[in-house]
Design a protein around this motif. Structure first.
Motif, PDB file in Angstrom:
ATOM      1  N   THR A  34      37.821   5.213 -22.586  1.00 13.68           N
ATOM      2  CA  THR A  34      38.293   5.008 -21.431  1.00 13.68           C
ATOM      3  C   THR A  34      37.039   4.502 -20.690  1.00 13.68           C
ATOM      4  O   THR A  34      37.100   3.678 -19.917  1.00 13.68           O
ATOM      5  CB  THR A  34      38.917   6.493 -20.481  1.00 13.68           C
ATOM      6  OG1 THR A  34      39.866   6.663 -21.421  1.00 13.68           O
ATOM      7  CG2 THR A  34      39.110   6.128 -19.180  1.00 13.68           C
ATOM      8  N   THR A  35      35.875   5.096 -20.860  1.00 14.19           N
ATOM      9  CA  THR A  35      34.586   4.807 -20.268  1.00 14.19           C
ATOM     10  C   THR A  35      34.317   3.382 -20.738  1.00 14.19           C
ATOM     11  O   THR A  35      33.841   2.635 -19.856  1.00 14.19           O
ATOM     12  CB  THR A  35      33.396   5.939 -20.605  1.00 14.19           C
ATOM     13  OG1 THR A  35      34.009   6.995 -20.043  1.00 14.19           O
ATOM     14  CG2 THR A  35      32.001   5.535 -20.059  1.00 14.19           C
ATOM     15  N   HIS A  36      34.353   3.207 -21.919  1.00 17.93           N
ATOM     16  CA  HIS A  36      33.874   1.930 -22.294  1.00 17.93           C
ATOM     17  C   HIS A  36      34.896   0.717 -21.894  1.00 17.93           C
ATOM     18  O   HIS A  36      34.093  -0.271 -21.224  1.00 17.93           O
ATOM     19  CB  HIS A  36      34.319   1.737 -23.869  1.00 17.93           C
ATOM     20  CG  HIS A  36      34.207   0.395 -24.656  1.00 17.93           C
ATOM     21  ND1 HIS A  36      33.078  -0.347 -24.636  1.00 17.93           N
ATOM     22  CD2 HIS A  36      35.302  -0.343 -24.924  1.00 17.93           C
ATOM     23  CE1 HIS A  36      33.326  -1.634 -25.088  1.00 17.93           C
ATOM     24  NE2 HIS A  36      34.525  -1.642 -25.384  1.00 17.93           N
ATOM     25  N   TYR A  37      36.154   0.782 -21.783  1.00 18.41           N
ATOM     26  CA  TYR A  37      36.932  -0.051 -21.345  1.00 18.41           C
ATOM     27  C   TYR A  37      36.745  -0.116 -19.662  1.00 18.41           C
ATOM     28  O   TYR A  37      36.976  -1.350 -19.003  1.00 18.41           O
ATOM     29  CB  TYR A  37      38.493   0.048 -21.542  1.00 18.41           C
ATOM     30  CG  TYR A  37      38.739  -0.266 -22.974  1.00 18.41           C
ATOM     31  CD1 TYR A  37      39.125  -1.711 -22.865  1.00 18.41           C
ATOM     32  CD2 TYR A  37      38.655   0.280 -23.951  1.00 18.41           C
ATOM     33  CE1 TYR A  37      39.338  -2.228 -24.511  1.00 18.41           C
ATOM     34  CE2 TYR A  37      39.200   0.056 -25.254  1.00 18.41           C
ATOM     35  CZ  TYR A  37      39.303  -1.334 -25.462  1.00 18.41           C
ATOM     36  OH  TYR A  37      39.663  -1.835 -26.722  1.00 18.41           O
ATOM     37  N   SER A  44      36.722  -7.862 -14.011  1.00 20.00           N
ATOM     38  CA  SER A  44      37.930  -8.463 -14.159  1.00 20.00           C
ATOM     39  C   SER A  44      38.761  -7.783 -13.137  1.00 20.00           C
ATOM     40  O   SER A  44      39.721  -8.568 -12.934  1.00 20.00           O
ATOM     41  CB  SER A  44      38.345  -8.433 -15.541  1.00 20.00           C
ATOM     42  OG  SER A  44      38.864  -6.999 -15.854  1.00 20.00           O
ATOM     43  N   GLY A  45      38.691  -6.516 -12.592  1.00 16.95           N
ATOM     44  CA  GLY A  45      39.807  -6.036 -11.854  1.00 16.95           C
ATOM     45  C   GLY A  45      40.758  -5.420 -12.718  1.00 16.95           C
ATOM     46  O   GLY A  45      41.785  -5.087 -12.028  1.00 16.95           O
ATOM     47  N   LEU A  46      40.758  -5.512 -14.196  1.00 14.06           N
ATOM     48  CA  LEU A  46      41.864  -4.881 -14.646  1.00 14.06           C
ATOM     49  C   LEU A  46      41.648  -3.425 -15.063  1.00 14.06           C
ATOM     50  O   LEU A  46      40.373  -3.122 -15.418  1.00 14.06           O
ATOM     51  CB  LEU A  46      42.097  -5.862 -16.263  1.00 14.06           C
ATOM     52  CG  LEU A  46      42.236  -7.313 -16.069  1.00 14.06           C
ATOM     53  CD1 LEU A  46      42.293  -8.017 -17.365  1.00 14.06           C
ATOM     54  CD2 LEU A  46      43.643  -7.229 -15.168  1.00 14.06           C
ATOM     55  N   THR A  47      42.519  -2.655 -15.338  1.00 16.35           N
ATOM     56  CA  THR A  47      42.605  -1.356 -15.943  1.00 16.35           C
ATOM     57  C   THR A  47      42.948  -1.502 -17.248  1.00 16.35           C
ATOM     58  O   THR A  47      43.458  -2.463 -17.921  1.00 16.35           O
ATOM     59  CB  THR A  47      43.560  -0.200 -15.214  1.00 16.35           C
ATOM     60  OG1 THR A  47      44.735  -0.993 -15.271  1.00 16.35           O
ATOM     61  CG2 THR A  47      43.031  -0.234 -13.802  1.00 16.35           C
ATOM     62  N   PHE A  48      42.868  -0.698 -18.382  1.00 18.84           N
ATOM     63  CA  PHE A  48      43.110  -0.600 -19.557  1.00 18.84           C
ATOM     64  C   PHE A  48      44.665  -1.143 -19.758  1.00 18.84           C
ATOM     65  O   PHE A  48      44.884  -2.150 -20.477  1.00 18.84           O
ATOM     66  CB  PHE A  48      42.554   0.593 -20.335  1.00 18.84           C
ATOM     67  CG  PHE A  48      43.007   0.402 -21.929  1.00 18.84           C
ATOM     68  CD1 PHE A  48      42.304  -0.359 -22.826  1.00 18.84           C
ATOM     69  CD2 PHE A  48      43.927   1.156 -22.473  1.00 18.84           C
ATOM     70  CE1 PHE A  48      42.564  -0.686 -24.187  1.00 18.84           C
ATOM     71  CE2 PHE A  48      44.513   1.084 -23.949  1.00 18.84           C
ATOM     72  CZ  PHE A  48      43.464   0.036 -24.441  1.00 18.84           C
ATOM     73  N   PRO A  49      45.463  -0.377 -18.869  1.00 20.81           N
ATOM     74  CA  PRO A  49      46.845  -0.609 -19.244  1.00 20.81           C
ATOM     75  C   PRO A  49      47.050  -2.172 -18.831  1.00 20.81           C
ATOM     76  O   PRO A  49      47.942  -2.719 -19.374  1.00 20.81           O
ATOM     77  CB  PRO A  49      47.568   0.468 -18.449  1.00 20.81           C
ATOM     78  CG  PRO A  49      46.685   1.588 -18.168  1.00 20.81           C
ATOM     79  CD  PRO A  49      45.198   0.867 -18.103  1.00 20.81           C
ATOM     80  N   LYS A  50      46.509  -2.595 -17.760  1.00 20.07           N
ATOM     81  CA  LYS A  50      46.918  -3.876 -17.171  1.00 20.07           C
ATOM     82  C   LYS A  50      46.088  -4.984 -18.280  1.00 20.07           C
ATOM     83  O   LYS A  50      46.820  -6.116 -18.472  1.00 20.07           O
ATOM     84  CB  LYS A  50      46.089  -4.200 -15.785  1.00 20.07           C
ATOM     85  CG  LYS A  50      46.670  -3.530 -14.884  1.00 20.07           C
ATOM     86  CD  LYS A  50      46.003  -3.805 -13.381  1.00 20.07           C
ATOM     87  CE  LYS A  50      46.479  -2.674 -12.410  1.00 20.07           C
ATOM     88  NZ  LYS A  50      45.808  -3.005 -11.037  1.00 20.07           N
ATOM     89  N   TYR A  51      45.077  -4.657 -18.925  1.00 23.38           N
ATOM     90  CA  TYR A  51      44.423  -5.324 -19.987  1.00 23.38           C
ATOM     91  C   TYR A  51      45.264  -5.426 -21.119  1.00 23.38           C
ATOM     92  O   TYR A  51      45.544  -6.611 -21.598  1.00 23.38           O
ATOM     93  CB  TYR A  51      43.102  -4.903 -20.728  1.00 23.38           C
ATOM     94  CG  TYR A  51      42.648  -5.384 -21.936  1.00 23.38           C
ATOM     95  CD1 TYR A  51      42.149  -6.467 -22.001  1.00 23.38           C
ATOM     96  CD2 TYR A  51      42.733  -4.473 -22.941  1.00 23.38           C
ATOM     97  CE1 TYR A  51      41.620  -7.008 -23.244  1.00 23.38           C
ATOM     98  CE2 TYR A  51      42.324  -5.016 -24.206  1.00 23.38           C
ATOM     99  CZ  TYR A  51      41.918  -6.037 -24.424  1.00 23.38           C
ATOM    100  OH  TYR A  51      41.422  -6.533 -25.680  1.00 23.38           O
ATOM    101  N   ASP A 124      33.408  -7.680 -26.405  1.00 24.40           N
ATOM    102  CA  ASP A 124      33.176  -7.930 -27.772  1.00 24.40           C
ATOM    103  C   ASP A 124      31.757  -6.958 -27.995  1.00 24.40           C
ATOM    104  O   ASP A 124      31.345  -6.798 -29.219  1.00 24.40           O
ATOM    105  CB  ASP A 124      32.669  -9.152 -28.084  1.00 24.40           C
ATOM    106  CG  ASP A 124      33.548 -10.158 -28.619  1.00 24.40           C
ATOM    107  OD1 ASP A 124      34.856  -9.573 -28.901  1.00 24.40           O
ATOM    108  OD2 ASP A 124      33.514 -11.367 -28.460  1.00 24.40           O
ATOM    109  N   ARG A 125      31.304  -6.506 -26.993  1.00 19.61           N
ATOM    110  CA  ARG A 125      30.051  -5.581 -27.058  1.00 19.61           C
ATOM    111  C   ARG A 125      30.458  -4.122 -27.833  1.00 19.61           C
ATOM    112  O   ARG A 125      31.820  -4.086 -27.939  1.00 19.61           O
ATOM    113  CB  ARG A 125      29.655  -5.228 -25.602  1.00 19.61           C
ATOM    114  CG  ARG A 125      29.015  -6.185 -24.875  1.00 19.61           C
ATOM    115  CD  ARG A 125      28.612  -5.607 -23.688  1.00 19.61           C
ATOM    116  NE  ARG A 125      29.571  -4.912 -22.828  1.00 19.61           N
ATOM    117  CZ  ARG A 125      29.891  -5.248 -21.530  1.00 19.61           C
ATOM    118  NH1 ARG A 125      28.980  -6.067 -21.039  1.00 19.61           N
ATOM    119  NH2 ARG A 125      30.588  -4.680 -21.095  1.00 19.61           N
TER     120      ARG A 125
END
Length: 153
Positions: A34-37, A44-51, A124-125
Motif C-alpha cells: 500500500t505504501t509503495h503504490y 497521478s491522483g490514482l489510488t490502487f483500486p483506481k489504478y 517500474d521502480r
C-alpha cells in the motif's frame, strides 16, 4: 507506565500458531505494498483500486462493467464509486448498450490513456525490497493465488 517504557514479553511466551504468523506477515506485506503504490501513484491522483481499473482499461480498451467486476474480483458497491470518481476526473467514460440498457461499458478517454506511460514508469521502480527478485514475485503471487482460491471455494 511512562512514555519511554516498553512492554516486556515473558521469555517462555508461546509462539503464535502458523496461521497467525501468516496473518501478520500478510498484514505487513499489505502495508508495504500500500505504501509503495501510494508513493508511486501519488502524482497521478490514482489510488490502487483506481489504478487496477485503469490498468484493465489500458489492456482491454473498453470493457463491460460486469466483466470488469469479474476481472478485478470486486463487488458492485465498491466498483461503482471508483468508476464515478474516474469519470468525474475525465479518465473514463460510461455508456449504455443501445440494445440492452442494462449493459454498461467503460471506455478509457484520451486523458486516461495519457496516464499510462507515467504511471507505468513510476511503478517500474523496485517494489518492497530490491532483494525480492521478479521470480520471487511470481512465486509469491502464485502461492497467494492458491491461498485465496482455496479460501473462496
Amino acid at each position: 507506565m511512562s512514555e519511554g517504557d516498553s512492554v516486556r514479553l515473558p521469555r517462555n511466551r508461546v509462539r503464535p500458531a502458523q496461521e497467525e504468523q501468516l496473518d501478520f506477515s500478510l498484514y505487513l506485506a499489505s502495508r508495504a505494498m500500500t505504501t509503495h503504490y501510494r508513493e508511486a501513484l501519488g502524482d497521478s491522483g490514482l489510488t490502487f483500486p483506481k489504478y487496477l481499473v485503469m490498468k484493465a482499461l489500458w489492456e482491454h480498451g473498453s470493457i463491460a462493467v460486469r466483466d470488469l467486476r469479474a476481472l478485478l474480483q470486486i463487488d458492485s458497491g465498491s466498483l461503482s464509486p471508483l468508476l464515478k470518481h474516474l469519470e468525474a476526473a475525465c479518465l473514463v467514460r460510461r455508456s449504455r448498450d443501445i440494445d440492452d440498457e442494462r449493459r454498461v461499458t467503460i471506455s478509457i478517454t484520451p486523458e486516461g490513456a495519457m496516464l499510462r506511460d507515467p504511471v507505468t514508469a513510476a511503478l517500474d521502480r523496485p517494489r518492497i525490497s530490491p532483494s525480492v527478485s521478479p521470480d520471487d514475485c511470481l512465486y509469491l503471487a502464485a502461492r497467494l493465488d492458491a491461498l485465496t482460491s482455496k479460501s473462496t471455494d
